[in-house]
Design an enzyme around this catalytic site. Structure first.
Site, PDB file in Angstrom:
ATOM      1  N   SER A  38      67.738  -2.060 103.453  1.00  0.00           N
ATOM      2  CA  SER A  38      68.102  -3.464 103.267  1.00  0.00           C
ATOM      3  C   SER A  38      68.566  -3.796 101.859  1.00  0.00           C
ATOM      4  O   SER A  38      69.359  -4.720 101.667  1.00  0.00           O
ATOM      5  CB  SER A  38      66.907  -4.351 103.630  1.00  0.00           C
ATOM      6  OG  SER A  38      65.751  -3.954 102.898  1.00  0.00           O
ATOM      7  N   HIS A 241      63.782  -9.706  98.491  1.00  0.00           N
ATOM      8  CA  HIS A 241      65.022  -8.934  98.457  1.00  0.00           C
ATOM      9  C   HIS A 241      65.988  -9.594  97.472  1.00  0.00           C
ATOM     10  O   HIS A 241      65.905 -10.803  97.230  1.00  0.00           O
ATOM     11  CB  HIS A 241      65.678  -8.871  99.847  1.00  0.00           C
ATOM     12  CG  HIS A 241      65.057  -7.877 100.761  1.00  0.00           C
ATOM     13  ND1 HIS A 241      63.818  -8.071 101.333  1.00  0.00           N
ATOM     14  CD2 HIS A 241      65.494  -6.667 101.208  1.00  0.00           C
ATOM     15  CE1 HIS A 241      63.519  -7.026 102.096  1.00  0.00           C
ATOM     16  NE2 HIS A 241      64.517  -6.162 102.036  1.00  0.00           N
TER      17      HIS A 241
END
Length: 259
Positions: A38, A241
């Site tokens: 990711s 993230h």
């Protein structure tokens, strides 16, 4: 006179060849394949061209491909482990591949479990971090070696660049998850991130790959900083993230500098 004419034609042909050759070389596109999880696919950067894998054109591999004008194959996928790379991603490589980037390893060591433990109020997350570090040092090297060996086998002439992970927290206040992550926990998680970075760097360099360490780029832009390049606890985006700025101003310059 004929001799002069022939000489003139020969010189003109030679000059034309010199001018055409660089143009032909420039016309040959770099074949670039981006592998990984990711942090490579762009989860958190949005919007997504592939919602299942959360691939974003704002992710650093897509930014690099645009800069290079490359023929780009983007197979990095959110949630991927080293096993997933071997099963679903390396097939994009071949003998004509010129450039490979890969960021992988975080999902192999239960790092998400450690983050969840630390954002859970009244829960001691040190055991979860220690378990992630154990997996990073004892189990991850062999998994990375298998992936890197397969990349070498499938794309023997490619330049391979391995990207690491940033530290998550500024470790100066308790802004995140309603203040449930203490400064001490943030420090401890950053130490775990350093362990993971060291393992990935050693494995990459053992294969002669270029390692890109992004920790310096993200310093001052961690979660709980004034201008974070990572999402903290959120229900509106992908937590923990990099956001679009993290890719554009953190990962991308570091990657471009390595090339």
């Amino acid at each position: 006179m004929d001799r002069l004419r022939r000489s003139t034609v020969t010189v003109a042909a030679a000059l034309a060849a010199l001018l055409i050759a660089p143009a032909a070389a420039q016309a040959q596109q770099t074949e670039y394949v981006a592998l990984g999880d990711s942090y490579s696919s762009g989860s958190g950067a949005g919007p997504y061209t592939d919602t299942a894998c959360q691939r974003s054109n704002k992710a650093h591999p897509a930014l690099l491909a645009a800069e290079l004008g490359a023929e780009f194959t983007f197979v990095a996928c959110g949630g991927a482990t080293t096993d997933d790379v071997l099963a679903n991603q390396v097939q994009a490589l071949d003998a004509g591949t010129d450039l490979v980037t890969i960021g992988i390893g975080g999902n192999d060591i239960g790092w998400t479990d450690a983050v969840i433990a630390c954002i859970t109020p009244f829960k001691n997350c040190t055991p979860a971090i220690e378990e992630s570090e154990r997996q990073a040092t004892q189990e991850l090297p062999a998994k990375l070696d298998a992936v890197y060996t397969e990349i070498e086998s499938r794309a023997p002439d490619a330049e391979v660049v391995v990207t690491g992970y940033p530290r998550l927290f500024a470790a100066r206040n308790t802004c995140d998850a309603l203040g449930s992550i203490s400064i001490a926990e943030q420090v401890r998680m950053n130490q775990g991130a350093d362990v993971l970075s060291g393992v990935i760097q050693a494995a990459a360099e053992a294969h002669g790959f270029t390692y890109v360490d992004v920790r310096d780029e993200f310093t001052g832009h961690e979660i709980c900083s004034q201008t974070p390049w990572l999402h903290g606890f959120t229900l509106l985006d992908v937590p923990y993230h990099p956001n679009a700025a993290g890719h554009a101003s953190g990962y991308y310059p570091a990657l471009l500098g390595a090339l």
